[in-house]
Design a protein around this motif. Structure first.
Motif, PDB file in Angstrom:
ATOM      1  N   PRO A 133      13.345  15.203 -30.318  1.00 56.22           N
ATOM      2  CA  PRO A 133      12.549  15.912 -31.325  1.00 56.22           C
ATOM      3  C   PRO A 133      12.550  15.144 -32.647  1.00 56.22           C
ATOM      4  CG  PRO A 133      13.966  17.450 -30.144  1.00 56.22           C
ATOM      5  CD  PRO A 133      14.376  16.062 -29.724  1.00 56.22           C
ATOM      6  N   GLY A 134      11.376  15.000 -33.238  1.00 58.09           N
ATOM      7  CA  GLY A 134      11.239  14.300 -34.511  1.00 58.09           C
ATOM      8  C   GLY A 134      11.053  12.800 -34.369  1.00 58.09           C
ATOM      9  N   ASP A 135      10.855  12.301 -33.143  1.00 59.34           N
ATOM     10  CA  ASP A 135      10.729  10.852 -32.970  1.00 59.34           C
ATOM     11  C   ASP A 135       9.375  10.299 -33.410  1.00 59.34           C
ATOM     12  OD1 ASP A 135       9.018  11.482 -30.814  1.00 59.34           O
ATOM     13  OD2 ASP A 135      10.386  10.720 -29.271  1.00 59.34           O
ATOM     14  N   GLY A 136       8.392  11.195 -33.646  1.00 57.95           N
ATOM     15  CA  GLY A 136       7.076  10.727 -34.058  1.00 57.95           C
ATOM     16  C   GLY A 136       6.390   9.897 -32.994  1.00 57.95           C
ATOM     17  N   TYR A 137       6.861  10.018 -31.759  1.00 59.52           N
ATOM     18  CA  TYR A 137       6.325   9.171 -30.692  1.00 59.52           C
ATOM     19  C   TYR A 137       6.160  10.001 -29.416  1.00 59.52           C
ATOM     20  CZ  TYR A 137       5.850   4.981 -27.738  1.00 59.52           C
ATOM     21  OH  TYR A 137       5.407   4.046 -26.857  1.00 59.52           O
ATOM     22  N   VAL A 138       6.841   9.649 -28.352  1.00 59.59           N
ATOM     23  CA  VAL A 138       6.593  10.261 -27.049  1.00 59.59           C
ATOM     24  C   VAL A 138       7.001  11.738 -27.017  1.00 59.59           C
ATOM     25  CG1 VAL A 138       7.128  10.157 -24.580  1.00 59.59           C
ATOM     26  CG2 VAL A 138       6.695   8.068 -25.845  1.00 59.59           C
ATOM     27  N   TYR A 139       8.216  12.057 -27.455  1.00 62.15           N
ATOM     28  CA  TYR A 139       8.641  13.461 -27.405  1.00 62.15           C
ATOM     29  C   TYR A 139       7.717  14.326 -28.258  1.00 62.15           C
ATOM     30  CZ  TYR A 139      11.351  17.710 -27.565  1.00 62.15           C
ATOM     31  OH  TYR A 139      11.734  19.019 -27.452  1.00 62.15           O
ATOM     32  N   ASP A 140       7.506  13.913 -29.488  1.00 60.94           N
ATOM     33  CA  ASP A 140       6.669  14.723 -30.386  1.00 60.94           C
ATOM     34  C   ASP A 140       5.227  14.814 -29.886  1.00 60.94           C
ATOM     35  OD1 ASP A 140       8.825  15.250 -32.008  1.00 60.94           O
ATOM     36  OD2 ASP A 140       8.221  13.867 -33.605  1.00 60.94           O
ATOM     37  N   GLY A 141       4.717  13.749 -29.297  1.00 62.66           N
ATOM     38  CA  GLY A 141       3.367  13.791 -28.739  1.00 62.66           C
ATOM     39  C   GLY A 141       3.251  14.812 -27.626  1.00 62.66           C
ATOM     40  N   TRP A 142       4.221  14.816 -26.702  1.00 59.41           N
ATOM     41  CA  TRP A 142       4.198  15.815 -25.626  1.00 59.41           C
ATOM     42  C   TRP A 142       4.450  17.217 -26.163  1.00 59.41           C
ATOM     43  CZ3 TRP A 142       1.688  15.394 -21.457  1.00 59.41           C
ATOM     44  CH2 TRP A 142       1.548  14.169 -20.811  1.00 59.41           C
ATOM     45  N   ASP A 143       5.334  17.347 -27.131  1.00 58.76           N
ATOM     46  CA  ASP A 143       5.589  18.660 -27.725  1.00 58.76           C
ATOM     47  C   ASP A 143       4.294  19.235 -28.310  1.00 58.76           C
ATOM     48  OD1 ASP A 143       7.405  20.813 -28.756  1.00 58.76           O
ATOM     49  OD2 ASP A 143       6.773  19.967 -30.689  1.00 58.76           O
ATOM     50  N   GLU A 144       3.547  18.408 -29.033  1.00 54.85           N
ATOM     51  CA  GLU A 144       2.275  18.860 -29.606  1.00 54.85           C
ATOM     52  C   GLU A 144       1.256  19.174 -28.509  1.00 54.85           C
ATOM     53  OE1 GLU A 144       1.090  15.882 -32.452  1.00 54.85           O
ATOM     54  OE2 GLU A 144       2.765  16.360 -33.782  1.00 54.85           O
ATOM     55  N   ALA A 145       1.179  18.324 -27.480  1.00 55.85           N
ATOM     56  CA  ALA A 145       0.249  18.584 -26.373  1.00 55.85           C
ATOM     57  C   ALA A 145       0.596  19.910 -25.687  1.00 55.85           C
ATOM     58  CB  ALA A 145       0.275  17.433 -25.377  1.00 55.85           C
ATOM     59  N   LEU A 146       1.880  20.191 -25.512  1.00 57.23           N
ATOM     60  CA  LEU A 146       2.270  21.444 -24.867  1.00 57.23           C
ATOM     61  C   LEU A 146       1.977  22.649 -25.760  1.00 57.23           C
ATOM     62  CD1 LEU A 146       5.548  20.324 -23.075  1.00 57.23           C
ATOM     63  CD2 LEU A 146       3.241  20.576 -22.111  1.00 57.23           C
ATOM     64  N   ARG A 147       2.013  22.463 -27.063  1.00 55.86           N
ATOM     65  CA  ARG A 147       1.566  23.544 -27.959  1.00 55.86           C
ATOM     66  C   ARG A 147       0.060  23.743 -27.824  1.00 55.86           C
ATOM     67  NH1 ARG A 147       3.974  22.449 -33.696  1.00 55.86           N
ATOM     68  NH2 ARG A 147       5.021  20.614 -32.917  1.00 55.86           N
ATOM     69  N   ASN A 148      -0.691  22.651 -27.685  1.00 60.01           N
ATOM     70  CA  ASN A 148      -2.133  22.765 -27.416  1.00 60.01           C
ATOM     71  C   ASN A 148      -2.372  23.479 -26.094  1.00 60.01           C
ATOM     72  OD1 ASN A 148      -2.931  21.375 -29.740  1.00 60.01           O
ATOM     73  ND2 ASN A 148      -3.020  19.406 -28.703  1.00 60.01           N
TER      74      ASN A 148
END
Length: 159
Positions: A133-148
């Motif tokens: 969390p907070g990496d601004g890269y793969v984890y955060d990208g998937w976290d945002e996609a899953l919120r979408n």
């Protein structure tokens, strides 16, 4: 929607897991991951759109999509190969450069879907990246996609 995170990685293979519970039946969550008309609506982080989606959901089938940064116009082609397809239960696929063969893939994503009454618990596991969390890269990208995805599911009629 609830979220659990296990960002611990093994010492030999970088990996991370995100667990989400969606207020949607498992069939709808499965279709959101496997049908092109659903994927275009959510499969991207914030500030990015998804274009030109092609999904052949079967073992050995290929998928490809291109994400576009809304601000810069930069394009991110992504794709892979479906390794395992167990409808409504499990989906396993390589993730990375759309031209890589399965054995060349840097990353493999495993999704498992468990229905609990009218909700679906989905476990997203990515091997090949040490996302946190907070990496601004793969984890955060998937976290945002899953919120979408959660927002997309909330706007879909149940069948």
């Amino acid at each position: 929607m609830s979220t659990k995170t296990d960002a611990s990685a093994s010492p030999t293979t970088p990996e991370f897991t995100i667990t989400r519970t969606f207020d949607a039946p498992r069939d709808l969550v499965w279709r959101a991951w496997t049908e092109e008309e659903h994927l275009a609506g959510w499969l991207h982080p914030f500030g990015v759109t998804t274009d030109s989606i092609s999904y052949d959901v079967r073992e050995g089938g290929l998928y490809r999509y291109t994400m576009t940064n809304e601000e810069t116009g930069e394009k991110y082609p992504t794709g892979g190969v479906f390794l395992e397809v167990a409808p409504q239960d499990r989906l396993v696929f390589t993730w990375g450069d759309p031209d890589d063969r399965a054995e060349e893939a840097q990353s493999v994503i495993t999704l498992t879907f468990t229905e609990h009454a009218e909700q679906t618990e989905m476990v997203f596991h990515q091997r090949g990246f040490a996302g946190t969390p907070g990496d601004g890269y793969v984890y955060d990208g998937w976290d945002e996609a899953l919120r979408n995805l959660a927002a997309h599911l909330g706007n879909q009629p149940a069948r």
